[in-house]
Design a protein around this motif. Structure first.
Motif, PDB file in Angstrom:
ATOM      1  N   MET A   1      -6.864-120.512 -48.543  1.00 43.53           N
ATOM      2  CA  MET A   1      -7.389-119.955 -49.795  1.00 43.53           C
ATOM      3  C   MET A   1      -7.277-121.004 -50.818  1.00 43.53           C
ATOM      4  N   MET A   2      -6.213-121.643 -50.841  1.00 42.44           N
ATOM      5  CA  MET A   2      -5.891-122.720 -52.133  1.00 42.44           C
ATOM      6  C   MET A   2      -6.846-123.775 -52.058  1.00 42.44           C
ATOM      7  N   HIS A   3      -6.979-124.423 -50.754  1.00 42.09           N
ATOM      8  CA  HIS A   3      -7.813-125.452 -50.269  1.00 42.09           C
ATOM      9  C   HIS A   3      -9.426-125.152 -50.648  1.00 42.09           C
TER      10      HIS A   3
ATOM     11  N   CYS B   1     -13.396-115.149 -54.036  1.00 45.28           N
ATOM     12  CA  CYS B   1     -12.101-115.090 -53.559  1.00 45.28           C
ATOM     13  C   CYS B   1     -11.967-114.202 -52.235  1.00 45.28           C
ATOM     14  N   ARG B   2     -12.557-113.121 -52.589  1.00 43.70           N
ATOM     15  CA  ARG B   2     -12.261-112.038 -51.298  1.00 43.70           C
ATOM     16  C   ARG B   2     -12.744-112.445 -50.051  1.00 43.70           C
ATOM     17  N   ASP B   3     -14.390-113.052 -50.146  1.00 40.72           N
ATOM     18  CA  ASP B   3     -14.650-113.704 -48.977  1.00 40.72           C
ATOM     19  C   ASP B   3     -13.786-114.749 -48.452  1.00 40.72           C
TER      20      ASP B   3
ATOM     21  N   GLY C   1     -10.364-116.837 -44.151  1.00 38.27           N
ATOM     22  CA  GLY C   1      -9.153-117.508 -43.856  1.00 38.27           C
ATOM     23  C   GLY C   1      -8.657-116.557 -42.774  1.00 38.27           C
ATOM     24  N   ASN C   2      -8.345-115.177 -42.969  1.00 39.78           N
ATOM     25  CA  ASN C   2      -7.530-114.354 -42.205  1.00 39.78           C
ATOM     26  C   ASN C   2      -7.920-113.946 -40.860  1.00 39.78           C
ATOM     27  N   ARG C   3      -9.522-114.291 -40.823  1.00 45.60           N
ATOM     28  CA  ARG C   3     -10.199-113.983 -39.712  1.00 45.60           C
ATOM     29  C   ARG C   3      -9.943-115.111 -38.674  1.00 45.60           C
ATOM     30  N   ALA C   4     -10.038-116.256 -39.093  1.00 44.22           N
ATOM     31  CA  ALA C   4      -9.576-117.553 -38.226  1.00 44.22           C
ATOM     32  C   ALA C   4      -7.974-117.466 -38.174  1.00 44.22           C
TER      33      ALA C   4
ATOM     34  N   TRP D   1      -3.879-108.784 -55.677  1.00 45.44           N
ATOM     35  CA  TRP D   1      -3.895-108.798 -53.985  1.00 45.44           C
ATOM     36  C   TRP D   1      -3.377-107.691 -53.728  1.00 45.44           C
ATOM     37  N   GLY D   2      -2.414-107.056 -54.005  1.00 47.64           N
ATOM     38  CA  GLY D   2      -1.401-106.005 -53.699  1.00 47.64           C
ATOM     39  C   GLY D   2      -1.504-104.651 -54.708  1.00 47.64           C
ATOM     40  N   ILE D   3      -0.858-103.730 -54.632  1.00 47.17           N
ATOM     41  CA  ILE D   3      -1.041-102.499 -55.315  1.00 47.17           C
ATOM     42  C   ILE D   3      -0.206-102.506 -56.733  1.00 47.17           C
ATOM     43  N   GLY D   4       0.799-103.302 -56.706  1.00 46.15           N
ATOM     44  CA  GLY D   4       1.760-103.402 -57.989  1.00 46.15           C
ATOM     45  C   GLY D   4       2.603-102.456 -57.631  1.00 46.15           C
TER      46      GLY D   4
END
Length: 191
Positions: free
Chosen positions: A66-68, A111-113, A118-121, A151-154
């Motif tokens: 993600m950061m890369h 960012c969501r894509d 990344g998570n798919r990989a 990214w979370g629900i807080g």
């Protein structure tokens, strides 16, 4: 840090042993079952160690990817190199926060894509992680981070409000991305 997988009000434990930092719970309406996760010990964390490759580039966790990609999107080659050289997710995240030419609106639109890709990989290239993800079939994945409202629900998993979507303080973008990845992988595996 990871929360213990102790039951919370309205929750039910699955028959299989859940990974550390993971609990399940039924929504207050009874219409939805949630898989709550939080902490680096859970395979659903962006920081969880996982070797995977995207377009010939190796990554050690989804956070590094993600950061890369954030550095790539904004053309910061120096920071992109630092992120790839780092083996520590917290450091990778820090480097990502220092990307030059950053534009919040553009990143929000992309960012969501990026996280989904990344998570798919990550999950498709790691059998044990894939099994953990597919085991959540029929539930909605929810990052129960009490502090992350993007990214979370807080909210933490032990907070009764976590069982009611209307009371979430965050958007759950990570949980949504993981749920979408799981559904795609289930379909591809004929399930």
């Amino acid at each position: 840090m990871a929360t213990a997988s102790a039951p919370v009000p309205g929750t039910r434990k699955s028959r299989k042993k859940e990974p550390l930092g993971v609990t399940t719970g039924t929504s207050k309406t009874g219409e939805e079952v949630f898989t709550f996760f939080y902490g680096t010990d859970t395979p659903f964390s962006q920081f969880h160690p996982a070797q995977f490759e995207v377009k010939g580039q190796q990554y050690n966790c989804a956070e590094q990817y993600m950061m890369h990609q954030k550095a790539v999107v904004f053309g910061d080659d120096e920071m992109a190199a630092k992120i790839l050289a780092s083996t520590i997710p917290k450091e990778q995240k820090s480097f990502g926060r220092s990307v030059s030419n950053f534009n919040a609106d553009r990143w929000t639109s992309e960012c969501r894509d990026v996280v989904k890709e990344g998570n798919r990989a990550k999950f498709s290239q790691n059998k044990e992680l894939l099994e953990a993800l597919l085991a959540t079939k029929g539930t909605t994945l929810v990052e129960a981070s009490p502090r992350d409202t993007i990214w979370g629900i807080g909210l933490g998993a032990k907070n009764e409000k976590a069982l009611d979507r209307k009371q979430w303080r965050g958007t759950n973008w990570l949980g949504e991305a993981l749920t979408q990845v799981r559904e795609e992988l289930l379909k591809e595996n004929g399930q």
